[in-house]
Every structure is written in structure tokens, then in C-alpha cells.
Write a protein that holds these residues in place. Structure first.
Motif, PDB file in Angstrom:
ATOM      1  N   ARG A   1     -31.761 -67.814   9.579  1.00 24.15           N
ATOM      2  CA  ARG A   1     -32.803 -66.624   9.381  1.00 24.15           C
ATOM      3  C   ARG A   1     -32.909 -65.706  10.763  1.00 24.15           C
ATOM      4  O   ARG A   1     -33.482 -64.577  10.487  1.00 24.15           O
ATOM      5  CB  ARG A   1     -34.079 -67.370   9.423  1.00 24.15           C
ATOM      6  CG  ARG A   1     -34.255 -68.224   8.107  1.00 24.15           C
ATOM      7  CD  ARG A   1     -35.607 -69.182   8.293  1.00 24.15           C
ATOM      8  NE  ARG A   1     -35.712 -69.925   9.527  1.00 24.15           N
ATOM      9  CZ  ARG A   1     -37.011 -70.150  10.185  1.00 24.15           C
ATOM     10  NH1 ARG A   1     -37.926 -69.404   9.771  1.00 24.15           N
ATOM     11  NH2 ARG A   1     -37.036 -70.882  11.299  1.00 24.15           N
ATOM     12  N   LEU A   2     -32.150 -66.009  11.639  1.00 29.21           N
ATOM     13  CA  LEU A   2     -32.117 -65.042  12.735  1.00 29.21           C
ATOM     14  C   LEU A   2     -31.516 -63.664  12.292  1.00 29.21           C
ATOM     15  O   LEU A   2     -32.103 -62.701  12.831  1.00 29.21           O
ATOM     16  CB  LEU A   2     -31.544 -65.483  14.031  1.00 29.21           C
ATOM     17  CG  LEU A   2     -31.488 -64.818  15.386  1.00 29.21           C
ATOM     18  CD1 LEU A   2     -32.860 -64.545  15.737  1.00 29.21           C
ATOM     19  CD2 LEU A   2     -30.758 -65.673  16.406  1.00 29.21           C
ATOM     20  N   PHE A   3     -30.327 -63.666  11.685  1.00 27.87           N
ATOM     21  CA  PHE A   3     -29.738 -62.597  11.007  1.00 27.87           C
ATOM     22  C   PHE A   3     -30.582 -61.552  10.127  1.00 27.87           C
ATOM     23  O   PHE A   3     -30.420 -60.422  10.282  1.00 27.87           O
ATOM     24  CB  PHE A   3     -28.441 -62.923  10.326  1.00 27.87           C
ATOM     25  CG  PHE A   3     -27.332 -63.638  11.071  1.00 27.87           C
ATOM     26  CD1 PHE A   3     -26.320 -62.784  11.266  1.00 27.87           C
ATOM     27  CD2 PHE A   3     -27.400 -64.888  11.593  1.00 27.87           C
ATOM     28  CE1 PHE A   3     -25.031 -63.331  11.754  1.00 27.87           C
ATOM     29  CE2 PHE A   3     -26.275 -65.409  12.308  1.00 27.87           C
ATOM     30  CZ  PHE A   3     -25.232 -64.550  12.570  1.00 27.87           C
ATOM     31  N   ALA A   4     -31.532 -62.205   9.844  1.00 21.20           N
ATOM     32  CA  ALA A   4     -32.585 -61.383   9.005  1.00 21.20           C
ATOM     33  C   ALA A   4     -33.408 -60.661   9.770  1.00 21.20           C
ATOM     34  O   ALA A   4     -34.082 -59.537   9.527  1.00 21.20           O
ATOM     35  CB  ALA A   4     -33.375 -62.194   7.789  1.00 21.20           C
ATOM     36  N   ARG A   5     -33.556 -61.077  11.203  1.00 26.35           N
ATOM     37  CA  ARG A   5     -34.501 -60.154  11.818  1.00 26.35           C
ATOM     38  C   ARG A   5     -33.763 -59.205  13.081  1.00 26.35           C
ATOM     39  O   ARG A   5     -34.358 -58.536  13.575  1.00 26.35           O
ATOM     40  CB  ARG A   5     -35.434 -61.466  12.906  1.00 26.35           C
ATOM     41  CG  ARG A   5     -36.220 -62.436  12.233  1.00 26.35           C
ATOM     42  CD  ARG A   5     -36.741 -63.535  13.282  1.00 26.35           C
ATOM     43  NE  ARG A   5     -37.501 -62.791  14.251  1.00 26.35           N
ATOM     44  CZ  ARG A   5     -37.708 -63.310  15.524  1.00 26.35           C
ATOM     45  NH1 ARG A   5     -37.257 -64.268  15.981  1.00 26.35           N
ATOM     46  NH2 ARG A   5     -38.164 -62.616  16.267  1.00 26.35           N
ATOM     47  N   ALA A   6     -32.494 -59.467  13.071  1.00 26.56           N
ATOM     48  CA  ALA A   6     -31.841 -59.010  14.030  1.00 26.56           C
ATOM     49  C   ALA A   6     -30.770 -57.746  13.446  1.00 26.56           C
ATOM     50  O   ALA A   6     -30.338 -57.649  12.459  1.00 26.56           O
ATOM     51  CB  ALA A   6     -30.644 -59.974  14.580  1.00 26.56           C
ATOM     52  N   ARG A   7     -30.716 -56.916  14.413  1.00 27.00           N
ATOM     53  CA  ARG A   7     -29.559 -55.945  14.156  1.00 27.00           C
ATOM     54  C   ARG A   7     -28.122 -56.792  14.590  1.00 27.00           C
ATOM     55  O   ARG A   7     -27.968 -57.126  15.677  1.00 27.00           O
ATOM     56  CB  ARG A   7     -29.532 -54.763  15.196  1.00 27.00           C
ATOM     57  CG  ARG A   7     -30.878 -53.876  14.639  1.00 27.00           C
ATOM     58  CD  ARG A   7     -31.077 -52.494  15.411  1.00 27.00           C
ATOM     59  NE  ARG A   7     -29.903 -51.900  15.647  1.00 27.00           N
ATOM     60  CZ  ARG A   7     -29.702 -50.838  14.681  1.00 27.00           C
ATOM     61  NH1 ARG A   7     -30.429 -50.923  13.637  1.00 27.00           N
ATOM     62  NH2 ARG A   7     -28.608 -50.208  14.767  1.00 27.00           N
ATOM     63  N   VAL A   8     -27.193 -56.815  13.522  1.00 25.64           N
ATOM     64  CA  VAL A   8     -26.054 -57.546  13.603  1.00 25.64           C
ATOM     65  C   VAL A   8     -24.827 -56.976  13.923  1.00 25.64           C
ATOM     66  O   VAL A   8     -24.543 -55.926  13.099  1.00 25.64           O
ATOM     67  CB  VAL A   8     -25.898 -58.341  12.287  1.00 25.64           C
ATOM     68  CG1 VAL A   8     -24.761 -59.405  12.470  1.00 25.64           C
ATOM     69  CG2 VAL A   8     -27.343 -59.297  12.098  1.00 25.64           C
TER      70      VAL A   8
END
Length: 330
Positions: A241-248
Motif C-alpha cells: 500500500r505504500l506504493f499507492a502513497r509514494a512517488r515511485v
């Protein structure tokens, strides 16, 4: 005599010589340059071969590629032997083989163990240099294995960190990180994972985990995370779920979505492949990196063959120039 001018000679660079001739700054520059070349389509990796061999619980494979800008062609052969610690050997074992891209002639054989740790640390350091907040003060380390001290030293050179906090599944190995901080007169503290996230401005994960060690809800806005341990299908270090919050961002998108940390977020439909930016595009100023102090930036460092070739090529050149390489006539 430049490596490329040796006729039928092969340069052999041992592990010991690699440690003598190439350091963090050389590795940083080599990795940064090859990421930039990859983003411009001037360097490319070939498909990775990585297999469980059914012996000694080992994973073995090949990473290879060609850098047209740097004129570096070759492969790294090796893998991961988890029982090596009991034998007082490094778990990661590898050798880099370089060829002349103009003729296909074997050019260099370079020990890859030290270089693997060095180039992996350089990769996360490049991500910190281009993506972390300028005012980052606390570095969080998740993992305390062989590569952790390389990661720590390289990261500390990218920002004016004032302290380091760390967690490891096996706390008995944390003193190796504490020793580096003591050497550098930097405060060091062992903490639990939730507190590590709460306090850290930059987090490096460098483990061999197959489950999420950090929950998305623990990570505060403005954090930069370098996920450096996931390089195989099934491995995992952070909550998808961190990927949905972050600029990857990543070294190579193909590896990121198939065997990198992003594999789980992709499989869960949390992000799309097009949401992941090659860090080379940031280095080349083709795409933005961090856009605000509130951004969470995440670098998925999968480890590409071109990194190994880049640092091995530099090591070979330096070893020859310093008369520390063995030269074999074929």
C-alpha cells in the motif's frame, strides 16, 4: 596501458585488488552514469537468468547487458549461498566477465563480491542524492547483514545526517552498524520498526525478507525509502500500500514489476507499470523527482547487470593504471 589496448591479454582483478582501487565515489559516478544512459536508451540489460539450483539452498544466475555510451559489454555470474556465513564466506558470490564490444574478445575477469555490495550501496546513494529532502537529518536502517555497512557509509555521504536508527530481525548483528556510527561520531540507536519509521527522514531496507517489514501507515510524509533487498520473485520488504502513497522510482521498470519490490503492488492493482519512473529520467532532468517536502519517494533498487559491469569496468581500468592487475596472455 588502457584495458582496451592490450591485444590478446586478459585483465584479472582479484577481490583484494578491487577493494584497493575502487571506492564509493567511483562507484557512485559509474552507477549514476549508467542509470542516465539506460534512460536515454543508450544502455540496456538483457533478460536475467536466476534459478534455484537444488543444492545448498543456492540461487544462481546471470545478469548481463551492454552500455553503448561507456562501451562496456559483459555479464555477472553468481548468486546467493545462504549457508556461507557458517563457512566464514560472503553469502553473495559472483564474478564479472567483460568483453570487448568491438570484437567480442574476452577482456577482463573481475571479482564481484565486493563490487556487488559497493554498486548496491551506490544505487541507493544515487536515489538519496536525487530524491531525498535536502534537510533530511535521521537515517533509518532496516537490515544489518553484510551489505548494510556499505549502504550506511554511502548514504551518510549524501546528506548531513545527525543520527542513525536501526532495526534488524537478528539484533545480534546490529553492532556492525553501531561501529560505523561510532567511527564517524554519529549517534546510533536501535528501535522497533514503527519508531524507526516515525523518526526517519530516509529509510534503507536491505534484507532478504519475504514479507512486509514496514507498514504503510507508519511512514510519515516527506520520507525517502530505498528498498534494496528485493531482487527475486516472492521477496518483499514493505507494505504494497505504500506504493499507492509514494512517488515511485526504480533502476529498471521491467525488473521492478517482475522481481523487484513493486511486484506486489502491481499484482494487487495498487499501481500500474506506467506509475514507475526510471531514476535515470530524474538524473537526466527528463522527469521530476521529488516535487514537495511532503512527497514520499520510494526507490525500488532491483539491481541491474549494467551496474555490475559499470563498476567492474572502472575497477579494471584503475587496477591496470595502478599496476595491480594480473595480465594473462591468451
Amino acid at each position: 596501458m588502457p584495458v582496451s589496448d592490450q591485444g590478446n591479454a586478459v585483465t584479472v582483478v582479484s577481490e583484494a585488488v578491487c577493494e584497493q582501487v575502487i571506492g564509493r565515489q567511483d562507484a557512485f559516478t559509474a552507477v549514476e552514469n549508467v542509470f542516465a544512459a539506460m534512460a536515454k536508451q543508450n544502455a540496456y540489460n538483457f533478460p536475467v537468468v536466476r534459478e534455484a539450483i537444488g543444492h545448498a539452498d543456492a540461487l544462481y544466475g546471470f545478469k548481463s547487458g551492454f552500455d553503448r555510451e561507456g562501451k562496456v559489454l559483459g555479464l555477472k555470474s553468481g548468486g546467493y549461498w545462504p549457508g556461507n556465513t557458517r563457512l566464514n564466506l560472503t553469502n553473495h558470490q559472483s564474478t564479472v566477465v567483460l568483453f570487448d564490444p568491438d570484437t567480442g574478445r574476452l577482456k577482463s575477469l573481475v571479482g564481484g563480491n565486493y563490487l556487488t555490495a559497493l554498486r548496491t550501496a551506490a544505487s541507493s546513494a544515487v536515489s538519496i542524492a536525487h530524491l531525498a529532502r535536502k534537510d533530511a537529518k535521521v537515517l533509518g536502517m532496516v537490515g544489518a547483514g553484510h551489505q548494510s555497512t556499505f549502504q550506511l557509509r554511502a548514504a551518510l555521504e549524501q546528506r548531513d545526517f545527525e543520527s542513525v536508527v536501526a532495526w534488524n530481525l537478528h539484533p545480534e548483528t546490529l553492532p556492525r552498524l553501531a561501529a560505523v556510527c561510532e567511527e564517524l561520531s554519529l549517534p546510533f540507536e536501535t528501535v522497533d520498526r514503527k519508531e524507526l519509521c516515525a523518526r526517519s527522514d530516509v529509510i534503507i531496507t536491505i534484507t532478504s525478507a519475504f514479507e512486509a517489514l514496514l507498514d504503510s501507515d507508519w511512514v510519515k510524509p516527506g520520507t525517502h525509502i530505498a528498498c534494496m533487498g528485493t531482487d527475486t520473485v516472492g521477496k518483499q520488504e514493505v507494505d504494497p500500500r505504500l506504493f499507492a502513497r509514494a512517488r515511485v522510482f526504480t533502476d529498471e521498470v521491467v525488473q521492478s514489476v517482475t522481481l523487484g519490490e513493486a511486484q506486489h503492488a502491481i499484482a494487487s492493482g495498487l499501481i500500474r507499470e506506467t506509475d514507475i519512473v526510471p531514476i535515470g529520467d530524474v538524473i537526466n532532468n527528463a522527469k521530476p523527482g521529488r516535487t514537495s517536502d511532503e512527497d514520499i519517494t520510494l526507490f525500488d533498487g532491483t539491481g541491474v547487470g549494467l551496474q555490475d559491469l559499470a563498476v567492474a569496468s572502472v575497477a579494471a581500468e584503475l587496477a591496470v593504471s595502478e599496476n595491480k592487475a594480473q595480465i594473462l596472455e591468451l
